[in-house]
Design a protein around this motif. Structure first.
Motif, PDB file in Angstrom:
ATOM      1  N   LEU A  78       0.810  -1.223   0.000  1.00 14.84           N
ATOM      2  CA  LEU A  78       0.000   0.000   0.000  1.00 14.84           C
ATOM      3  C   LEU A  78       0.842   1.272   0.000  1.00 14.84           C
ATOM      4  CD1 LEU A  78      -2.694  -1.122   2.579  1.00 14.84           C
ATOM      5  CD2 LEU A  78      -2.944  -0.957   0.089  1.00 14.84           C
ATOM      6  N   GLY A  79       2.163   1.124   0.025  1.00  8.96           N
ATOM      7  CA  GLY A  79       3.046   2.285   0.002  1.00  8.96           C
ATOM      8  C   GLY A  79       3.364   2.855   1.373  1.00  8.96           C
ATOM      9  N   ILE A  80       3.189   2.064   2.421  1.00  7.06           N
ATOM     10  CA  ILE A  80       3.506   2.489   3.786  1.00  7.06           C
ATOM     11  C   ILE A  80       4.761   1.743   4.225  1.00  7.06           C
ATOM     12  CG2 ILE A  80       2.737   2.524   6.184  1.00  7.06           C
ATOM     13  CD1 ILE A  80      -0.154   2.561   5.102  1.00  7.06           C
ATOM     14  N   SER A  81       5.815   2.498   4.545  1.00  6.67           N
ATOM     15  CA  SER A  81       7.073   1.879   4.954  1.00  6.67           C
ATOM     16  C   SER A  81       7.094   1.611   6.453  1.00  6.67           C
ATOM     17  CB  SER A  81       8.256   2.768   4.571  1.00  6.67           C
ATOM     18  OG  SER A  81       8.217   3.968   5.313  1.00  6.67           O
ATOM     19  N   ALA A  82       7.908   0.651   6.868  1.00  2.00           N
ATOM     20  CA  ALA A  82       8.010   0.270   8.280  1.00  2.00           C
ATOM     21  C   ALA A  82       8.348   1.449   9.195  1.00  2.00           C
ATOM     22  CB  ALA A  82       9.023  -0.856   8.441  1.00  2.00           C
ATOM     23  N   PRO A  83       9.289   2.335   8.815  1.00  2.00           N
ATOM     24  CA  PRO A  83       9.612   3.452   9.702  1.00  2.00           C
ATOM     25  C   PRO A  83       8.449   4.434   9.927  1.00  2.00           C
ATOM     26  CG  PRO A  83      11.367   3.140   8.108  1.00  2.00           C
ATOM     27  CD  PRO A  83      10.223   2.262   7.687  1.00  2.00           C
ATOM     28  N   GLU A  84       7.441   4.391   9.083  1.00  2.00           N
ATOM     29  CA  GLU A  84       6.276   5.271   9.242  1.00  2.00           C
ATOM     30  C   GLU A  84       5.317   4.768  10.308  1.00  2.00           C
ATOM     31  OE1 GLU A  84       4.626   7.152   5.436  1.00  2.00           O
ATOM     32  OE2 GLU A  84       5.400   5.196   4.764  1.00  2.00           O
ATOM     33  N   THR A  85       5.514   3.550  10.792  1.00  2.00           N
ATOM     34  CA  THR A  85       4.581   2.962  11.746  1.00  2.00           C
ATOM     35  C   THR A  85       5.198   2.880  13.136  1.00  2.00           C
ATOM     36  OG1 THR A  85       5.296   0.673  11.380  1.00  2.00           O
ATOM     37  CG2 THR A  85       3.613   1.545   9.889  1.00  2.00           C
ATOM     38  N   SER A  86       4.331   2.870  14.142  1.00  2.19           N
ATOM     39  CA  SER A  86       4.812   2.664  15.507  1.00  2.19           C
ATOM     40  C   SER A  86       4.085   1.466  16.098  1.00  2.19           C
ATOM     41  CB  SER A  86       4.620   3.909  16.364  1.00  2.19           C
ATOM     42  OG  SER A  86       3.243   4.239  16.472  1.00  2.19           O
ATOM     43  N   ASN A  87       2.841   1.649  16.496  1.00  2.75           N
ATOM     44  CA  ASN A  87       2.059   0.562  17.084  1.00  2.75           C
ATOM     45  C   ASN A  87       1.102  -0.035  16.065  1.00  2.75           C
ATOM     46  OD1 ASN A  87       3.185   0.792  19.679  1.00  2.75           O
ATOM     47  ND2 ASN A  87       1.837   2.493  20.133  1.00  2.75           N
ATOM     48  N   ILE A  88       1.064  -1.361  16.059  1.00  2.00           N
ATOM     49  CA  ILE A  88       0.180  -2.102  15.166  1.00  2.00           C
ATOM     50  C   ILE A  88      -0.584  -3.109  16.013  1.00  2.00           C
ATOM     51  CG2 ILE A  88       0.050  -3.676  13.208  1.00  2.00           C
ATOM     52  CD1 ILE A  88       2.756  -2.439  12.294  1.00  2.00           C
ATOM     53  N   PHE A  89      -1.892  -3.125  15.827  1.00  3.17           N
ATOM     54  CA  PHE A  89      -2.742  -4.039  16.581  1.00  3.17           C
ATOM     55  C   PHE A  89      -3.505  -4.940  15.624  1.00  3.17           C
ATOM     56  CE2 PHE A  89      -2.023  -0.429  19.282  1.00  3.17           C
ATOM     57  CZ  PHE A  89      -1.847  -0.981  20.542  1.00  3.17           C
ATOM     58  N   VAL A  90      -3.582  -6.219  15.954  1.00  2.00           N
ATOM     59  CA  VAL A  90      -4.397  -7.170  15.208  1.00  2.00           C
ATOM     60  C   VAL A  90      -5.434  -7.720  16.178  1.00  2.00           C
ATOM     61  CG1 VAL A  90      -4.453  -9.328  13.914  1.00  2.00           C
ATOM     62  CG2 VAL A  90      -2.532  -7.748  13.621  1.00  2.00           C
TER      63      VAL A  90
END
Length: 75
Positions: A42-54
């Motif tokens: 989707l064009g979102i790089s890992a460094p752009e993220t902090s917390n991810i919830f599933v």
């Protein structure tokens, strides 16, 4: 298919980007795909993220996803 909820500046990839509304994408999974792979597609790089919830559980980019899961991604 998963529901991908995007927050903050990550909303840029969603059709609905209003700050007061949900930015949710319905994403079809490819074979044995991880969170990181979906986001990269989707064009979102890992460094752009902090917390991810599933499904309400803190998760890593390396987690494999299954149809029906809800994923929330924060910058």
């Amino acid at each position: 298919m998963i529901e991908l909820y995007l927050y903050g500046k990550l909303r840029r990839v969603a059709a609905q980007q209003a700050a007061n509304g949900d930015s949710v994408l319905q994403v079809q999974l490819q074979d044995d795909e991880t969170i990181g792979q979906v986001l990269a597609r989707l064009g979102i790089s890992a460094p752009e993220t902090s917390n991810i919830f599933v499904d309400g559980e803190l998760s890593a980019l390396s987690r494999h996803l299954q149809d029906g899961q809800r994923v929330g991604v924060f910058p």
